[in-house]
Enzyme design. Structure first.
Site: not given
Ligand code: AGP
Length: 606
Positions: A2, A27, A74, A98-99, A479, A483, A486, A502, A601
């Protein structure tokens, strides 16, 4: 993950809080709120959804007062609702957090027995009740009593109408800093929230708390003993945290890469001698030569750059190297000792799993090196030494410029380790000169962005994507897939190209777009046969190449060209078209590219 901001001073706090929260929205952005002491009492306003919702409500009914705290959330415990949004109040106390309070259920039960009533599903609300229950004249004493009952992680800020004109903040596991002004003080999770007001900050460490009034501040430990703290100056400019005319931070950060790649190399490459100068390693030549194992640990995009670093260090410095998911490493019983160099890769420097993995390696005797972008972040302050990326603030949730700078930093570290061992000056010079050519080569690729946008238009409605690469470009395939996932919410997978036979090849049909990362490096010929296998099953092939490839005629549907470089550096070039492809597809799907759903983030909770 957060965002917290607070202000105490002589100016009206509401606009300072809202502007600060805007800078912290990357955040977490599922709900927000503020609490302000109005001089008569405390007013709390919260709203579900993005900050704009709360801002709209406050425009209609503003709150006046020069002491306040704010939060953008968040969700971890309790759905994103107005009730679960912060601040949480109890009586005359308001808290933003935050936590995660791990023992909140037991504390809640205890407080209910004492007659407290709870209005939210959150873990955080217990803090407000604990502080209110402990209050006996000084807010900081009540906060200390409350925190001594708490297990878990926190960055908190607290105000109370019983002890007005004061903010008490504390940190354990989540980042928090104090901003210093003229008779006004700030608290924030991240300097971006207060940069327009001050460049003077004090970073809180775990187990520390700050008491701020308009007349000054002090830092105490959880036994109320005073702690002397240094003041740091922030060099980032305000522009760097603005969009600079781009539609999104992500696009701005993609187009910043010619400069950020140069900034990561600036003053660190001695091309003539083919080695690197890294002033922040804090390791002697003897120590650098003593390591017989390198462990690289990280999460997400940083883990992808770590995979490239593993190949660099093994192939050029000939040191056995492992790459570890930080979230797995921290709970495993890894073989790590004082002969291990543990490289920790993290853009934010605050990712909880990566921080814990570093601490685990440290206590097993390893030397830790942080490859970090955020100056003053927890990993950067707790590692033995490190390499700052100097890529500037990365605000888009989907990491882009940090990835290319991480690969450059890993190449610089490899040059250091390899030239101390067996690498020749000629080989070192070849790598260094190729590195110095990268900024201009990336610029060349960016000038072809419109071609990539056309391919995005073609595939914007795809429901699946496959990304394939070999060698150094297998992590780039991972990557590229990350991207796209996301920010466009399209299911995508990255695979080593040969692995496809396979299993994943069963996914291939006329509808499946398959992106091949196939520059003309040592394994190119092998990739050609994988392209033939996909084409034979009707897959739509998008291919990243580095030169004319007659052998690919009739095999690929779309071609994106990158300039030529040495094999090991192709990831810095081949990832750029994949960043842009994901970006344009997400924009064409009308999605919020900078704040994709369910993401944040920096992941500061486990
Ligand atoms: C990447 O686009 C994501 N934002 C995420 O995977 C990120 O790389 C991961 O959370 C690690 O973050 P860090 O580099 O700040 O530690």
């Amino acid at each position: 993950m957060c965002g917290i901001v607070g202000y105490v001073g002589h100016r009206d706090s509401q606009s300072i809080l809202i502007e600060g929260l805007k800078k912290l929205e990357y955040r977490g952005y599922d709900s927000a709120g503020i609490a302000v002491y109005t001089g008569k009492g405390m007013e709390v306003r919260k709203a579900k959804g993005r900050l704009a919702v709360l801002e709209g409500q406050l425009k209609e009914k503003p709150i006046a007062g020069s002491v306040g705290i704010g939060h953008t959330r968040w969700a971890t415990h309790g759905k994103p609702t107005e009730n679960n949004a912060h601040p949480h109040a109890s009586g005359k106390v308001a808290v933003v957090h935050n936590g995660i309070i791990e023992n909140y259920a037991a504390l809640r039960k205890m407080l209910k027995m004492q007659g407290h009533t709870f209005t939210s599903e959150t873990d955080t609300e217990v803090l407000a009740h604990l502080i209110e229950a402990a209050y006996d004249g000084k807010l900081e004493d009540a906060v200390i009593d409350a925190l001594n009952l708490v297990e878990g992680t926190y960055g908190i800020a607290v105000i109370s109408s019983k002890d007005p004109d004061k903010i008490v903040c504390a940190r354990k596991g989540s980042p928090l800093l104090i901003g210093l002004g003229e008779n006004e003080y700030y608290v924030a999770s991240d300097v971006a929230a207060i940069l327009q007001h001050t460049r003077q900050v004090v970073y809180l460490d775990d187990g520390e708390m700050g008491v701020l009034t308009k007349n000054g501040y002090e830092v105490l430990d959880l036994n109320a003993r005073r702690i002397k703290k240094g003041v740091s100056r922030i060099d980032w400019s305000l522009d760097e945290i603005e969009k600079g005319g781009y539609d999104h931070f992500m696009l701005k950060e993609i187009f910043e890469q010619p400069n950020t790649i140069f900034e990561t190399m600036r003053g660190r490459l001695v091309a003539e001698e083919g080695f690197s100068k890294l002033g922040g390693l804090n390791l002697s030549k003897e120590e650098l030569l003593s390591f017989d194992q390198v462990v690289i640990t990280a999460c997400g995009t940083s883990w992808h750059s770590a995979l490239i670093g593993e190949m660099y260090i093994e192939e050029l410095a000939r040191i056995r190297t492992e790459v570890e998911y930080a979230s797995e490493f921290r709970y495993r019983n890894p073989i790590v000792n004082d002969k291990t160099l543990c490289v920790v890769v993290s853009q934010s420097g605050e990712t909880a799993d990566t921080l814990a993995a570093m601490r685990e390696a440290k206590q097993r005797g390893a030397k830790t090196l942080g490859l970090v972008n955020v100056v003053g972040s927890t990993i950067a302050r707790e590692d033995h030494g490190g390499i700052y990326l100097h890529a500037g603030p990365e605000i888009g949730v989907a990491s882009t410029k940090a990835f290319t700078s991480q690969v450059i930093a890993l190449a610089l570290l490899t040059l250091k380790l390899a030239r101390l061992r067996t690498m020749s000056v000629l080989k070192g010079r070849e790598v260094a000169e190729a590195m110095l050519a990268l900024p201009q080569q990336v610029q060349q690729i960016l000038e072809g962005a419109s071609e990539i946008e056309k391919i995005a238009e073609r595939f914007k409605n795809a429901s699946n994507f496959l990304y394939l690469g070999r060698g150094y470009n297998f992590p780039v395939a991972l990557e590229g897939a990350l991207k796209l996932k996301e920010i466009s919410y399209i299911h995508a997978e990255g695979y080593p190209a040969a692995e496809m036979k396979h299993g994943p090849i069963a996914l291939i049909d006329e509808e499946m777009p398959v992106v091949f990362v196939a520059p003309h490096d040592a394994v190119f010929e092998k990739v050609v046969s994988n392209i033939q296998e996909v084409k034979a099953r009707g897959g739509k092939v998008i291919c990243i190449t580095s030169q004319e490839e007659p052998v690919l005629d009739g095999l690929i549907d779309f071609e994106l060209r990158v300039p030529q470089t040495v094999d090991m550096l192709y990831p810095v070039l081949t990832v750029i078209p994949l960043q842009l492809l994901a970006y344009y597809i997400a924009v064409k799907r009308g999605l919020n590219v900078d704040q994709p759903r369910n993401l944040a983030k920096s992941v500061t909770v486990e």
